[in-house]
Enzyme design. Structure first.
Site, PDB file in Angstrom:
ATOM      1  N   THR A 251     -34.390 -35.296  -2.969  1.00 15.32           N
ATOM      2  CA  THR A 251     -35.031 -35.119  -1.674  1.00 15.32           C
ATOM      3  C   THR A 251     -34.311 -34.184  -0.774  1.00 15.32           C
ATOM      4  O   THR A 251     -33.868 -34.490   0.299  1.00 15.32           O
ATOM      5  CB  THR A 251     -35.321 -36.407  -0.939  1.00 15.32           C
ATOM      6  OG1 THR A 251     -36.331 -37.068  -1.665  1.00 15.32           O
ATOM      7  CG2 THR A 251     -35.889 -36.188   0.421  1.00 15.32           C
TER       8      THR A 251
ATOM      9  N   ASN B  65     -35.618 -46.775   6.321  1.00 13.17           N
ATOM     10  CA  ASN B  65     -36.348 -46.797   5.056  1.00 13.17           C
ATOM     11  C   ASN B  65     -37.315 -47.966   4.943  1.00 13.17           C
ATOM     12  O   ASN B  65     -38.320 -47.873   4.235  1.00 13.17           O
ATOM     13  CB  ASN B  65     -35.367 -46.790   3.888  1.00 13.17           C
ATOM     14  CG  ASN B  65     -34.814 -45.401   3.656  1.00 13.17           C
ATOM     15  OD1 ASN B  65     -35.475 -44.549   3.081  1.00 13.17           O
ATOM     16  ND2 ASN B  65     -33.608 -45.154   4.155  1.00 13.17           N
TER      17      ASN B  65
ATOM     18  N   GLU C 200     -29.554 -40.569   6.313  1.00 12.93           N
ATOM     19  CA  GLU C 200     -30.306 -41.516   7.131  1.00 12.93           C
ATOM     20  C   GLU C 200     -29.393 -42.614   7.667  1.00 12.93           C
ATOM     21  O   GLU C 200     -28.753 -43.335   6.907  1.00 12.93           O
ATOM     22  CB  GLU C 200     -31.446 -42.112   6.306  1.00 12.93           C
ATOM     23  CG  GLU C 200     -32.532 -41.089   6.024  1.00 12.93           C
ATOM     24  CD  GLU C 200     -33.555 -41.563   5.016  1.00 12.93           C
ATOM     25  OE1 GLU C 200     -34.601 -40.912   4.920  1.00 12.93           O
ATOM     26  OE2 GLU C 200     -33.296 -42.561   4.325  1.00 12.93           O
TER      27      GLU C 200
ATOM     28  N   THR D 145     -44.563 -46.516   8.116  1.00 11.91           N
ATOM     29  CA  THR D 145     -45.187 -47.012   9.326  1.00 11.91           C
ATOM     30  C   THR D 145     -44.662 -46.317  10.562  1.00 11.91           C
ATOM     31  O   THR D 145     -45.161 -46.544  11.645  1.00 11.91           O
ATOM     32  CB  THR D 145     -44.965 -48.533   9.462  1.00 11.91           C
ATOM     33  OG1 THR D 145     -43.556 -48.801   9.405  1.00 11.91           O
ATOM     34  CG2 THR D 145     -45.666 -49.272   8.343  1.00 11.91           C
TER      35      THR D 145
END
Length: 407
Positions: free
Chosen positions: A194, A402, A280, A407
């Site tokens: 990624t 994550n 992240e 959402t």
């Protein structure tokens, strides 16, 4: 010998700083209120090279880009969308990726095989082609730093920061520029994972030479970062060389060959570190350097295993000098070691020497572990080779990001 003095960091440089390149980034509605479509365009067909994810599930855009590059080894445009990976979308996804390439070729007036496509975002959702069609029709690249920065924003997903770098070198007495942009924050354990990276240069270099060089450098840079140990379906690094710098063709026989290689490696290393630093939920960049290995491959393998250990990452997040987790991780490696000759240094403080614990000031260590960049050095005392890897700490925020990604 590499002429380090002939390589200079270009502050505020971007992918349009090398001669012949323009860029654009814009919002077309794939993401909520954020830029999500971008393009890099070259004035002339550029020699190119690429490396791709080793994940056995490869997204449609990778297959199309491989097809483009395999035709002539040249590219003139790269079109990238974020917010949708166009991965695991079946034959329709592949058709959509080819249509995306065709739309770009028509819009910019290029041969289809001169166009690469890339996508990043949620897996398994069909690409909304009405939005893509309308979006590509609005792309007007410019040779302005502002538009290059817009492109760097358009390729982001969960990233918190853009990632750009640029260097100037001297080849044949002429100024040659090389720059790069990247995205990547989670699912990073390359070989590629990624992450997307696009590098531009006005160096004069042929496809085959560039491909070999990029593949080698990737193994020492992008493939040595890990955030969470997951590999993705979409990731690639592409280099485009416009050849507009008015130098002789650069190859391994060229007097300034090592200068070019060093500059390309610096660009890749800068971007790799920026990706690791922007993991992240990350609060700290971790760099692991392994010395005294028998081979470079063994050094890199141990370095990456340390930086990828969840226990090491959480200890660093908690600013805990728990070197036991480091030595335990080394012992788990497939690399044969001498368990009695290992040195470990944490933030320049020796914690283990010849595999024996060292006294150190807990107060001083605590203070140094509060820094945002953490250095772990390991000496195996088995040979002369070295290797490095980069990653980040593991925080509560990583789970939150994550858990709520869709959402």
């Amino acid at each position: 010998m590499i002429k380090v003095a002939s390589i200079t960091k270009v502050e505020n440089g971007s992918i349009v700083t090398p001669k012949g390149f323009s860029a654009i980034g814009t919002a077309i509605g794939l993401k909520k209120e954020k830029k999500d479509l971008g393009a890099i365009v070259c004035d002339t067909p550029a020699s190119c090279a690429a490396v791709y994810t080793t994940n056995q599930i490869q997204a449609a855009p990778l297959q199309v880009t491989k097809d483009s590059i395999a035709t002539e080894g040249k590219l003139q445009a790269i079109i990238v969308n974020s917010g949708n990976a166009n991965a695991c979308t079946g034959m329709k996804g592949l058709q959509d990726a080819y249509e995306m390439r065709a739309l770009g070729a028509e819009h910019f007036g290029l041969k289809e095989n001169y166009v690469a496509v890339a996508s990043t975002g949620v897996i398994g959702v069909p690409l909304p082609m009405d939005i893509i069609r309308n979006g590509i029709a609005t792309l007007i690249p410019a040779k302005e730093e502002r538009e290059a920065h817009s492109f760097s924003e358009a390729i982001l997903t969960t990233d918190l920061i853009t990632k750009e770098t640029c260097y100037e070198m001297v080849i044949d007495g002429e100024k040659v520029l090389i720059a790069g942009v990247a995205k990547g924050s989670g699912m990073i354990h390359p070989n590629m994972a990624t992450m997307l990276s696009f590098i531009t240069t006005d160096a004069h270099i042929e496809h085959d030479v560039l491909q070999t060089t990029l593949s080698q450098i990737t193994n020492h840079t992008f493939n040595q970062i890990t955030i969470d140990g997951d590999t993705s379906t979409n990731d690639m690094v592409i280099v485009m060389a416009s050849g507009l710098s008015e130098t002789k063709p650069i190859n391994m026989e060229h007097a300034d060959w090592e200068t070019f290689v060093f500059a390309l490696q610096k660009v890749c290393e800068d971007l790799a570190k920026k990706i690791a630093q922007d993991g992240e939920g990350a609060t700290k960049l971790i760099e692991v350097n392994v010395l005294g290995a028998r081979t470079n491959e063994e050094a890199k393998k141990i370095a990456k295993q340390i930086v990828g250990s969840s226990l090491v990452k959480t200890a660093i997040h908690g600013e805990d000098p728990n070197w036991g987790r480091i030595i335990s991780t080394i012992g788990q490696s497939e690399v044969a070691i001498n368990p009695n000759t290992i040195d470990i240094t944490l933030q320049s403080i020796a914690v283990l020497k010849n595999s024996e614990p060292q006294m150190f000031s807990e107060e001083e260590m605590k203070m140094r572990l509060q820094e945002h960049e953490i250095m772990i050095d390991v000496n195996l005392h088995l040979g002369e080779e070295t290797g490095s890897a980069w990653g980040c700490d593991l925080s509560y925020e990583y789970v939150k990001i994550n858990a709520c990604y869709r959402t």
